[in-house]
Design a protein around this motif. Structure first.
Motif, PDB file in Angstrom:
ATOM      1  N   ASP A   1       0.898  -1.202  -0.012  1.00  0.00           N
ATOM      2  CA  ASP A   1       0.018  -0.131   0.003  1.00  0.00           C
ATOM      3  C   ASP A   1       0.791   1.213   0.003  1.00  0.00           C
ATOM      4  OD1 ASP A   1       0.923  -0.110   2.646  1.00  0.00           O
ATOM      5  OD2 ASP A   1      -0.880  -0.284   3.493  1.00  0.00           O
ATOM      6  N   ASN A   2       2.157   1.000  -0.086  1.00  0.00           N
ATOM      7  CA  ASN A   2       2.964   2.561  -0.039  1.00  0.00           C
ATOM      8  C   ASN A   2       3.425   2.759  -1.636  1.00  0.00           C
ATOM      9  OD1 ASN A   2       4.628  -0.053  -0.330  1.00  0.00           O
ATOM     10  ND2 ASN A   2       6.206   1.035   0.925  1.00  0.00           N
ATOM     11  N   SER A   3       2.783   2.030  -2.419  1.00  0.00           N
ATOM     12  CA  SER A   3       3.091   2.128  -3.887  1.00  0.00           C
ATOM     13  C   SER A   3       2.472   3.534  -4.353  1.00  0.00           C
ATOM     14  CB  SER A   3       2.437   0.998  -4.762  1.00  0.00           C
ATOM     15  OG  SER A   3       3.034  -0.266  -4.227  1.00  0.00           O
ATOM     16  N   TYR A   4       3.165   3.878  -5.262  1.00  0.00           N
ATOM     17  CA  TYR A   4       2.653   5.289  -5.800  1.00  0.00           C
ATOM     18  C   TYR A   4       2.969   5.331  -7.400  1.00  0.00           C
ATOM     19  CZ  TYR A   4       7.564   6.116  -5.272  1.00  0.00           C
ATOM     20  OH  TYR A   4       9.161   5.950  -5.362  1.00  0.00           O
ATOM     21  N   VAL A   5       2.601   6.555  -8.082  1.00  0.00           N
ATOM     22  CA  VAL A   5       2.639   7.096  -9.375  1.00  0.00           C
ATOM     23  C   VAL A   5       3.694   8.262  -9.309  1.00  0.00           C
ATOM     24  CG1 VAL A   5       1.787   7.662 -11.447  1.00  0.00           C
ATOM     25  CG2 VAL A   5       0.411   6.272 -10.094  1.00  0.00           C
ATOM     26  N   LEU A   6       4.945   8.121  -9.952  1.00  0.00           N
ATOM     27  CA  LEU A   6       5.679   9.283  -9.832  1.00  0.00           C
ATOM     28  C   LEU A   6       5.755  10.057 -11.332  1.00  0.00           C
ATOM     29  CD1 LEU A   6       8.285  10.844  -8.820  1.00  0.00           C
ATOM     30  CD2 LEU A   6       9.613   8.914  -9.480  1.00  0.00           C
ATOM     31  N   PHE A   7       5.195  11.007 -11.182  1.00  0.00           N
ATOM     32  CA  PHE A   7       4.733  11.881 -12.647  1.00  0.00           C
ATOM     33  C   PHE A   7       6.347  12.935 -12.623  1.00  0.00           C
ATOM     34  CE2 PHE A   7       0.592  11.065 -11.582  1.00  0.00           C
ATOM     35  CZ  PHE A   7       0.135  10.597 -12.957  1.00  0.00           C
ATOM     36  N   VAL A   8       7.113  12.567 -13.671  1.00  0.00           N
ATOM     37  CA  VAL A   8       8.261  13.568 -13.893  1.00  0.00           C
ATOM     38  C   VAL A   8       7.916  14.641 -14.883  1.00  0.00           C
ATOM     39  CG1 VAL A   8      10.738  13.466 -14.473  1.00  0.00           C
ATOM     40  CG2 VAL A   8       9.698  11.589 -13.439  1.00  0.00           C
ATOM     41  N   ASP A   9       8.070  15.889 -14.427  1.00  0.00           N
ATOM     42  CA  ASP A   9       7.779  16.926 -15.231  1.00  0.00           C
ATOM     43  C   ASP A   9       9.028  17.278 -16.230  1.00  0.00           C
ATOM     44  OD1 ASP A   9       6.287  19.275 -16.555  1.00  0.00           O
ATOM     45  OD2 ASP A   9       7.123  20.504 -15.080  1.00  0.00           O
ATOM     46  N   ASP A  10       9.060  17.497 -17.458  1.00  0.00           N
ATOM     47  CA  ASP A  10      10.186  17.324 -18.175  1.00  0.00           C
ATOM     48  C   ASP A  10      10.318  19.103 -18.689  1.00  0.00           C
ATOM     49  OD1 ASP A  10      12.551  17.056 -19.507  1.00  0.00           O
ATOM     50  OD2 ASP A  10      11.724  16.188 -21.166  1.00  0.00           O
ATOM     51  N   GLY A  11      10.014  19.844 -17.765  1.00  0.00           N
ATOM     52  CA  GLY A  11      10.288  21.346 -18.153  1.00  0.00           C
ATOM     53  C   GLY A  11       8.964  21.669 -18.943  1.00  0.00           C
TER      54      GLY A  11
ATOM     55  N   ARG B   1      14.783  21.896 -16.359  1.00  0.00           N
ATOM     56  CA  ARG B   1      14.265  22.228 -17.644  1.00  0.00           C
ATOM     57  C   ARG B   1      14.110  21.093 -18.777  1.00  0.00           C
ATOM     58  NH1 ARG B   1      18.542  21.818 -21.826  1.00  0.00           N
ATOM     59  NH2 ARG B   1      20.540  21.216 -21.149  1.00  0.00           N
ATOM     60  N   ASN B   2      13.672  21.293 -19.797  1.00  0.00           N
ATOM     61  CA  ASN B   2      13.389  20.222 -20.725  1.00  0.00           C
ATOM     62  C   ASN B   2      14.732  19.543 -21.105  1.00  0.00           C
ATOM     63  OD1 ASN B   2      13.072  19.375 -23.833  1.00  0.00           O
ATOM     64  ND2 ASN B   2      11.230  18.583 -22.301  1.00  0.00           N
ATOM     65  N   ARG B   3      14.628  18.168 -20.576  1.00  0.00           N
ATOM     66  CA  ARG B   3      15.952  17.236 -21.015  1.00  0.00           C
ATOM     67  C   ARG B   3      15.763  16.102 -22.055  1.00  0.00           C
ATOM     68  NH1 ARG B   3      20.136  17.754 -21.856  1.00  0.00           N
ATOM     69  NH2 ARG B   3      21.139  16.448 -20.604  1.00  0.00           N
TER      70      ARG B   3
ATOM     71  N   GLN C   1      13.972  10.519 -22.641  1.00  0.00           N
ATOM     72  CA  GLN C   1      14.748   9.496 -22.044  1.00  0.00           C
ATOM     73  C   GLN C   1      15.588   9.951 -20.936  1.00  0.00           C
ATOM     74  OE1 GLN C   1      15.437   6.097 -24.145  1.00  0.00           O
ATOM     75  NE2 GLN C   1      13.339   7.081 -24.179  1.00  0.00           N
ATOM     76  N   ILE C   2      15.891  10.910 -20.853  1.00  0.00           N
ATOM     77  CA  ILE C   2      16.705  11.677 -19.556  1.00  0.00           C
ATOM     78  C   ILE C   2      15.414  11.971 -18.414  1.00  0.00           C
ATOM     79  CG2 ILE C   2      17.697  13.647 -18.675  1.00  0.00           C
ATOM     80  CD1 ILE C   2      19.513  11.835 -20.470  1.00  0.00           C
ATOM     81  N   ALA C   3      14.370  12.183 -18.979  1.00  0.00           N
ATOM     82  CA  ALA C   3      13.258  12.314 -17.777  1.00  0.00           C
ATOM     83  C   ALA C   3      12.734  11.269 -17.284  1.00  0.00           C
ATOM     84  CB  ALA C   3      12.111  12.875 -18.577  1.00  0.00           C
ATOM     85  N   LEU C   4      12.890   9.910 -18.123  1.00  0.00           N
ATOM     86  CA  LEU C   4      12.657   8.671 -17.662  1.00  0.00           C
ATOM     87  C   LEU C   4      13.562   8.137 -16.699  1.00  0.00           C
ATOM     88  CD1 LEU C   4      10.565   6.329 -17.675  1.00  0.00           C
ATOM     89  CD2 LEU C   4      11.741   5.623 -19.778  1.00  0.00           C
ATOM     90  N   MET C   5      14.766   8.572 -16.977  1.00  0.00           N
ATOM     91  CA  MET C   5      16.069   8.080 -16.273  1.00  0.00           C
ATOM     92  C   MET C   5      15.888   8.720 -15.024  1.00  0.00           C
ATOM     93  SD  MET C   5      18.150   5.443 -16.905  1.00  0.00           S
ATOM     94  CE  MET C   5      19.484   6.041 -15.811  1.00  0.00           C
ATOM     95  N   ALA C   6      15.536  10.262 -14.880  1.00  0.00           N
ATOM     96  CA  ALA C   6      15.467  10.811 -13.701  1.00  0.00           C
ATOM     97  C   ALA C   6      14.555  10.256 -12.772  1.00  0.00           C
ATOM     98  CB  ALA C   6      15.281  12.153 -13.860  1.00  0.00           C
TER      99      ALA C   6
ATOM    100  N   PHE D   1      20.882  15.939 -15.342  1.00  0.00           N
ATOM    101  CA  PHE D   1      19.455  16.739 -14.997  1.00  0.00           C
ATOM    102  C   PHE D   1      19.707  17.129 -13.669  1.00  0.00           C
ATOM    103  CE2 PHE D   1      18.818  12.148 -13.779  1.00  0.00           C
ATOM    104  CZ  PHE D   1      18.535  12.204 -12.442  1.00  0.00           C
ATOM    105  N   PHE D   2      18.791  18.426 -13.533  1.00  0.00           N
ATOM    106  CA  PHE D   2      18.880  18.824 -12.182  1.00  0.00           C
ATOM    107  C   PHE D   2      17.416  18.977 -11.597  1.00  0.00           C
ATOM    108  CE2 PHE D   2      22.687  20.905 -13.972  1.00  0.00           C
ATOM    109  CZ  PHE D   2      23.506  20.705 -12.879  1.00  0.00           C
ATOM    110  N   ILE D   3      17.159  18.585 -10.596  1.00  0.00           N
ATOM    111  CA  ILE D   3      15.707  18.482  -9.837  1.00  0.00           C
ATOM    112  C   ILE D   3      15.342  19.722  -9.458  1.00  0.00           C
ATOM    113  CG2 ILE D   3      14.367  17.233  -8.060  1.00  0.00           C
ATOM    114  CD1 ILE D   3      15.855  14.899  -8.571  1.00  0.00           C
ATOM    115  N   GLU D   4      14.322  20.390  -9.705  1.00  0.00           N
ATOM    116  CA  GLU D   4      13.910  21.819  -9.053  1.00  0.00           C
ATOM    117  C   GLU D   4      13.032  21.505  -8.012  1.00  0.00           C
ATOM    118  OE1 GLU D   4      11.187  25.386 -10.762  1.00  0.00           O
ATOM    119  OE2 GLU D   4      12.703  24.527 -12.111  1.00  0.00           O
TER     120      GLU D   4
END
Length: 321
Positions: free
Chosen positions: A43-53, A79-81, A84-89, A308-311
């Motif tokens: 029950d600690n599962s989740y969806v992780l949305f990665v906003d790619d800029g 920023r937009n990367r 593939q980079i967003a997915l790796m992040a 990448f850098f996480i804002e």
């Protein structure tokens, strides 16, 4: 070996997905609820949305969803990367037993996530989501896709045909993937290099739920070139072969020209000379272009810059700003 119920993170790269996000959020949180109720994930599962800029309000929607649901977490890149980079992040920031990556357009069948979990419980560390047909594609896209997979196979790139980035990775496979440090990322070719026990689940792809495709022809070509130049040196070897063949032809032509000269049969040949010049010039420019592409990648890799850098992070106990 006893199977432990895993925690799951569904990683979703997002770029200007304001129209598709509500459908994606509803579909994936429903999948999580169903799997938790069946006892297949924790029950600690989740969806992780990665906003790619994103330039629209995608991030604001992610933040709003995270406040309303414990199933939602968010990661905003500075920023937009690129996809593939967003997915790796997202994958590198997922702290669960299992990750499933899927695009926000929901063209991939989310019901396959349960099948992937079942395969994981059978001992598979990697589960690929593979299209069983390409009927939803245009004739042009279908033809070019098939040619692309055939070309990649001939060039020595080991990837699963008709598989994009819809896949499950166990913790062991993900830990191994995170050890790849290159800047030029082509996950469809990197994952098979891990070598862990893998299998496929098959599905039919649907139309995009909303919004516009983020992969027009230009980006698809760029992704194909990324895959070829990141995973194989066969094009360089082909250049060498072309050079050898050209030298052989030139040697034969030179011998022929000398014989004709000695026999006194030579005539003015402006056309043939110009054709030869243009042909060899074209081969040289193409060869330099391919070599330059590889040198450019070496240059970028040698800098060892962060991918990448996480804002901002939101959701659960990870919220930072």
């Amino acid at each position: 070996m006893l199977f432990k119920t895993p925690s799951l993170a569904i990683v979703v790269p997002c770029y200007n997905e304001k129209d598709a996000f509500p459908y994606c959020l509803d579909g994936l949180t429903t999948v999580l609820s169903t799997l938790i109720s069946k006892g297949k994930i924790r029950d600690n599962s989740y969806v992780l949305f990665v906003d790619d800029g994103s330039k629209d309000n995608t991030w604001e929607q992610i933040k709003s969803a995270s406040r309303k649901s414990t199933f939602v977490q968010g990661l905003k890149l500075s920023r937009n990367r690129g996809h593939q980079i967003a997915l790796m992040a997202g994958l590198s920031n997922a702290n669960t037993d299992v990750t499933v990556s899927i695009d926000a357009d929901l063209q991939d069948d989310i019901s396959c996530i349960e099948k992937m979990i079942d395969k994981y419980s059978e001992g598979f560390e990697i589960v690929y989501g593979v299209r069983d047909n390409r009927d939803s594609d245009s004739a042009f896209k279908r033809t070019t896709a098939n040619k692309f997979y055939s070309l990649m196979n001939r060039l020595g790139v080991n990837q699963v045909p008709n598989h994009a980035d819809f896949r499950l990775l166990g913790r062991t496979a993900l830990t191994a993937l995170n050890k790849f440090k290159e800047q030029n990322v082509y996950l469809r070719g990197l994952i098979p290099l891990l070598g862990y026990k893998s299998t496929n689940v098959y599905y039919s792809r649907d139309e995009r739920v909303a919004g516009e495709s983020k992969y027009p022809l230009k980006k698809m070509v760029a992704l194909a070139l990324e895959g070829i130049t990141s995973l194989t040196i066969t094009p360089l070897r082909m250049i060498a072969m072309v050079g050898i063949v050209t030298c052989l032809i030139s040697s034969i032509a030179a011998i022929y020209a000398v014989i004709e000269k000695l026999q006194g049969d030579t005539v003015a040949g402006w056309t043939s000379v110009m054709i030869a010049i243009f042909f060899l010039g074209g081969v040289q420019m193409l060869s330099l272009g391919i070599i330059g592409e590889y040198i450019g990648k070496i240059y970028m890799e040698s800098k060892n810059r962060p991918k990448f850098f996480i804002e901002e992070k939101i959701g659960s106990k990870n919220e930072i700003q």
